[in-house]
Design a protein around this motif. Sequence first.
Motif, PDB file in Angstrom:
ATOM      1  N   ASN A  74      37.445  35.112  51.057  1.00 49.66           N
ATOM      2  CA  ASN A  74      37.757  34.400  49.811  1.00 49.66           C
ATOM      3  C   ASN A  74      38.899  35.057  49.036  1.00 49.66           C
ATOM      4  O   ASN A  74      39.466  34.437  48.139  1.00 49.66           O
ATOM      5  CB  ASN A  74      36.515  34.329  48.916  1.00 49.66           C
ATOM      6  CG  ASN A  74      35.528  33.288  49.382  1.00 49.66           C
ATOM      7  OD1 ASN A  74      35.763  32.091  49.264  1.00 49.66           O
ATOM      8  ND2 ASN A  74      34.412  33.738  49.934  1.00 49.66           N
ATOM      9  N   SER A 115      33.130  31.622  45.155  1.00 48.41           N
ATOM     10  CA  SER A 115      32.691  31.517  46.542  1.00 48.41           C
ATOM     11  C   SER A 115      32.269  32.880  47.087  1.00 48.41           C
ATOM     12  O   SER A 115      31.294  32.986  47.852  1.00 48.41           O
ATOM     13  CB  SER A 115      33.810  30.924  47.405  1.00 48.41           C
ATOM     14  OG  SER A 115      33.400  30.773  48.737  1.00 48.41           O
ATOM     15  N   HIS A 245      37.930  29.224  54.726  1.00 48.05           N
ATOM     16  CA  HIS A 245      38.454  29.851  53.513  1.00 48.05           C
ATOM     17  C   HIS A 245      39.940  30.168  53.647  1.00 48.05           C
ATOM     18  O   HIS A 245      40.721  29.965  52.707  1.00 48.05           O
ATOM     19  CB  HIS A 245      37.678  31.138  53.215  1.00 48.05           C
ATOM     20  CG  HIS A 245      36.250  30.914  52.835  1.00 48.05           C
ATOM     21  ND1 HIS A 245      35.271  31.867  53.034  1.00 48.05           N
ATOM     22  CD2 HIS A 245      35.621  29.849  52.285  1.00 48.05           C
ATOM     23  CE1 HIS A 245      34.107  31.404  52.611  1.00 48.05           C
ATOM     24  NE2 HIS A 245      34.296  30.173  52.161  1.00 48.05           N
TER      25      HIS A 245
END
Length: 280
Positions: A74, A115, A245
């Motif tokens: 992330n 996230s 991601h």
Amino acid sequence: MRLPAVAPSPAFGRWAAALLLLWLIALTAGPALAEALGLALNAHGHAQLHAHGHPFVDARILLGVPNAMDVLTNAPLALAGLWGLLVMRRRALPAATRQAARMFFAGLVATGFGSAWYHWAPDATGLVWDRLGMAVTFAGALAMAVAERVGQVPARQALRVLLPLALLSAILPASNGNVLPWAVLQFGGMALIVRLALLTPVAGAIGIRLGALIGLYALAKLLELGDEAVFRATAGAVSGHSLKHLVAALAAWPVIAALAPRRAGGLPDGLRQNAAGRAA
């Protein structure tokens, strides 16, 4: 930067009205409609849990970080958002485009942190924060597409409607289990961007390649759906969700490329970009 007002096309108005109507139906009758259609929509966004108890296949621990690959991947999302916010400061932009781009990049930063928090210890509360960041990103992306293909006034109006709807859609699954508005926001919003990408850019468009934005989003969704399949195909090296991601972070590239400072010839420094008058 001020631009002459452009009346939105009737076709865009119909598409936007249809999407809003679909969202309202999902809001008021989501669970009943999903049951009637035989849709298995899990409020947490995943149809099943793996044997280790998490909704994602890769639960490896690295340096004390649980679910390390899904957590650490992330970071590029947050970095892409910060990079975009910095690039914006060096470019004069029409007001609605600037507001939408700022929302898009701020949403990426928020998504990166939200996230990561969620993937560290997946639960319903963490997923809300994850989705709230994505909601801001979606609203900004849609408004930018409207600014590019319809005009500044419709983009400004779209922002006022999209942001509260997106935030509400992110919260609903945890509050009442209704995930259908969130699905409409994602897939209906992307369908609208596909439709807008087929239109000719308006005066003042900065040249965002909407086709690239859509393609990267689609690839990210495919990787998300193929989380376990990718993990097995790579012999456990990386999962589809971790790659999702990284690809989602790349979705900032078409916007950053269009925002990059331009030379006298009209091309951004170090980047090749379609002219603003050319469709994606």
